[in-house]
Design a protein around this motif. Structure first.
Motif, PDB file in Angstrom:
ATOM      1  N   PHE A   1       0.834  -1.212   0.000  1.00 55.58           N
ATOM      2  CA  PHE A   1       0.000   0.000   0.000  1.00 55.58           C
ATOM      3  C   PHE A   1       0.868   1.260   0.000  1.00 55.58           C
ATOM      4  CE2 PHE A   1      -4.373  -1.387   1.932  1.00 55.58           C
ATOM      5  CZ  PHE A   1      -4.606  -2.139   0.804  1.00 55.58           C
ATOM      6  N   LEU A   2       1.974   1.195   0.721  1.00 55.07           N
ATOM      7  CA  LEU A   2       2.873   2.352   0.832  1.00 55.07           C
ATOM      8  C   LEU A   2       3.313   2.833  -0.549  1.00 55.07           C
ATOM      9  CD1 LEU A   2       4.584   4.074   2.856  1.00 55.07           C
ATOM     10  CD2 LEU A   2       6.347   2.327   2.664  1.00 55.07           C
ATOM     11  N   GLN A   3       3.436   1.914  -1.490  1.00 51.83           N
ATOM     12  CA  GLN A   3       3.919   2.278  -2.821  1.00 51.83           C
ATOM     13  C   GLN A   3       2.893   3.073  -3.624  1.00 51.83           C
ATOM     14  OE1 GLN A   3       7.084   1.766  -3.342  1.00 51.83           O
ATOM     15  NE2 GLN A   3       7.229   0.629  -1.419  1.00 51.83           N
ATOM     16  N   HIS A   4       1.631   3.064  -3.177  1.00 50.56           N
ATOM     17  CA  HIS A   4       0.612   3.803  -3.939  1.00 50.56           C
ATOM     18  C   HIS A   4       0.665   5.312  -3.688  1.00 50.56           C
ATOM     19  CE1 HIS A   4      -1.469   0.556  -5.873  1.00 50.56           C
ATOM     20  NE2 HIS A   4      -1.473  -0.130  -4.741  1.00 50.56           N
ATOM     21  N   GLU A   5       1.182   5.697  -2.523  1.00 53.39           N
ATOM     22  CA  GLU A   5       1.302   7.119  -2.135  1.00 53.39           C
ATOM     23  C   GLU A   5      -0.021   7.829  -1.877  1.00 53.39           C
ATOM     24  OE1 GLU A   5       4.435   9.557  -4.073  1.00 53.39           O
ATOM     25  OE2 GLU A   5       4.869   7.678  -5.114  1.00 53.39           O
ATOM     26  N   LYS A   6      -1.038   7.575  -2.713  1.00 59.96           N
ATOM     27  CA  LYS A   6      -2.354   8.206  -2.496  1.00 59.96           C
ATOM     28  C   LYS A   6      -3.409   7.112  -2.549  1.00 59.96           C
ATOM     29  CE  LYS A   6      -1.153  12.598  -4.567  1.00 59.96           C
ATOM     30  NZ  LYS A   6      -1.247  13.393  -5.792  1.00 59.96           N
ATOM     31  N   ILE A   7      -4.142   6.983  -1.463  1.00 60.34           N
ATOM     32  CA  ILE A   7      -5.135   5.916  -1.397  1.00 60.34           C
ATOM     33  C   ILE A   7      -6.459   6.475  -0.885  1.00 60.34           C
ATOM     34  CG2 ILE A   7      -5.751   3.750  -0.216  1.00 60.34           C
ATOM     35  CD1 ILE A   7      -2.845   2.975  -0.216  1.00 60.34           C
ATOM     36  N   ILE A   8      -7.541   6.039  -1.512  1.00 62.21           N
ATOM     37  CA  ILE A   8      -8.878   6.370  -0.999  1.00 62.21           C
ATOM     38  C   ILE A   8      -9.402   5.134  -0.277  1.00 62.21           C
ATOM     39  CG2 ILE A   8     -11.265   6.900  -1.633  1.00 62.21           C
ATOM     40  CD1 ILE A   8     -10.160   8.455  -4.046  1.00 62.21           C
ATOM     41  N   LEU A   9      -9.762   5.301   1.005  1.00 61.90           N
ATOM     42  CA  LEU A   9     -10.311   4.180   1.773  1.00 61.90           C
ATOM     43  C   LEU A   9     -11.807   4.416   1.952  1.00 61.90           C
ATOM     44  CD1 LEU A   9      -7.627   3.766   4.597  1.00 61.90           C
ATOM     45  CD2 LEU A   9      -7.868   2.406   2.516  1.00 61.90           C
ATOM     46  N   LEU A  10     -12.576   3.448   1.546  1.00 55.28           N
ATOM     47  CA  LEU A  10     -14.025   3.562   1.639  1.00 55.28           C
ATOM     48  C   LEU A  10     -14.518   2.736   2.820  1.00 55.28           C
ATOM     49  CD1 LEU A  10     -16.798   4.218   0.446  1.00 55.28           C
ATOM     50  CD2 LEU A  10     -16.415   2.428  -1.258  1.00 55.28           C
ATOM     51  N   SER A  11     -15.150   3.430   3.794  1.00 54.49           N
ATOM     52  CA  SER A  11     -15.647   2.744   4.988  1.00 54.49           C
ATOM     53  C   SER A  11     -17.147   2.546   4.863  1.00 54.49           C
ATOM     54  CB  SER A  11     -15.415   3.598   6.231  1.00 54.49           C
ATOM     55  OG  SER A  11     -14.082   3.993   6.309  1.00 54.49           O
ATOM     56  N   GLY A  12     -17.581   1.316   4.946  1.00 50.40           N
ATOM     57  CA  GLY A  12     -19.019   1.044   4.896  1.00 50.40           C
ATOM     58  C   GLY A  12     -19.632   1.104   6.284  1.00 50.40           C
ATOM     59  N   ARG A  13     -20.946   1.132   6.319  1.00 49.34           N
ATOM     60  CA  ARG A  13     -21.727   1.028   7.572  1.00 49.34           C
ATOM     61  C   ARG A  13     -22.958   0.191   7.256  1.00 49.34           C
ATOM     62  NH1 ARG A  13     -20.518   2.484  13.054  1.00 49.34           N
ATOM     63  NH2 ARG A  13     -18.348   2.972  12.745  1.00 49.34           N
TER      64      ARG A  13
END
Ligand code: SAH
Length: 254
Positions: free
Chosen positions: A110-122
């Protein structure tokens, strides 16, 4: 994977119904310092800001019936697209118990992506169309179900952030952490060297660095054998490690 690349700044955009929960949790300790020093950029996006509903409603009943509610596709997709537009981020990860297991190796990737969008569900989760149209990867923090993706997302951000160059005071800290070399970390002690709860092993007090390194390797192996023998199965052992394991086994049998 771009292995070996030195990452000096990571950006996470978190899509969440509870932005305060995410921001507050990361404000402390190592991650808090990383944010202050611009080594970690954090931005939260609330899907309620992307709905046409006057009441801010973003969930509805599942088609086909059944318990619970499902997060609607449109507010989530709009939030992701806005985050992409602003951060230039392209790797979108949906936190879900159905995903690929997160571990130290995944943190390094993941570190290699530099920019990550994390989607949290509910609720019961999210409308499948979000996954089909926007999600690159589904990530689970373990074979259990929690009520929301925020705590799983926090685990990912923390684990990735501490691998980043400059985040930990001593760059060697993360290298000796458990799992980084396929073993659990050795036992640690601090002052005093002796008290009513026990004594610190003599070798650690002596200052002989090669003896200390050997003791630590042996204790890492002992601990891994005892607590996580599965890790040793997938790891190639050096001759020194094989000898130490024989020593440990004969000590434990005597
Ligand atoms: N009904 C879903 C679980 C919903 S739990 C199912 O059976 O798959 C609600 C939200 O919590 C999920 O959308 C997800 O974002 C998050 N979540 C729950 N457990 C998780 C886990 N082990 N890893 C990552 N995210 C998880």
């Amino acid at each position: 994977m771009l292995s070996g690349q030195v990452i000096t700044s990571m950006r996470f955009d978190v899509i969440t119904l509870f932005p305060d929960l995410v921001e507050e949790a990361l404000r402390h300790g190592i991650t808090g310092r990383a944010i202050k020093e611009n080594l970690l950029t954090l931005k939260t996006w609330n899907p309620r800001d992307f709905t046409d509903s006057k009441t801010g409603r973003i969930d509805d009943k599942p088609y086909g019936g059944g318990p619970g509610m499902v997060m609607e596709s449109e507010p989530l997709i709009k939030a992701i697209q806005k985050a992409k537009e602003l951060s230039g981020s392209c790797h979108v990860v949906y936190m879900s118990p159905q995903g690929r297991s997160f571990n130290q190796k995944r943190a390094e990737e993941f570190l290699q992506h530099e920019k990550i969008i994390l989607l949290s569900g509910r609720y019961e989760g999210i409308d499948e169309r979000v996954i089909e149209s926007e999600v690159d990867e589904i990530c689970s923090v373990g074979d259990f179900v929690v009520s929301g993706g925020e705590i799983p997302a926090l685990l990912v951000i923390d684990a990735v952030c501490r691998l980043e160059e400059g985040v930990l005071g001593d760059p060697d800290s993360s290298k000796q952490d458990s799992f980084s070399d396929g073993l659990l970390e050795f036992p640690q002690y601090t002052r005093p060297d002796s008290n009513e709860f026990g004594d610190v092993p003599d070798v650690l007090l002596g200052g002989n660095h090669s003896e200390i390194a050997k003791w630590r390797l042996k204790e890492s192996l002992r601990r891994t054998l005892k607590l996580r023998p599965d890790l040793l199965k997938s790891r190639e052992l050096t001759n020194q490690e094989k000898d130490l394991i024989s020593e440990i086994k004969s000590e434990e049998n005597s």
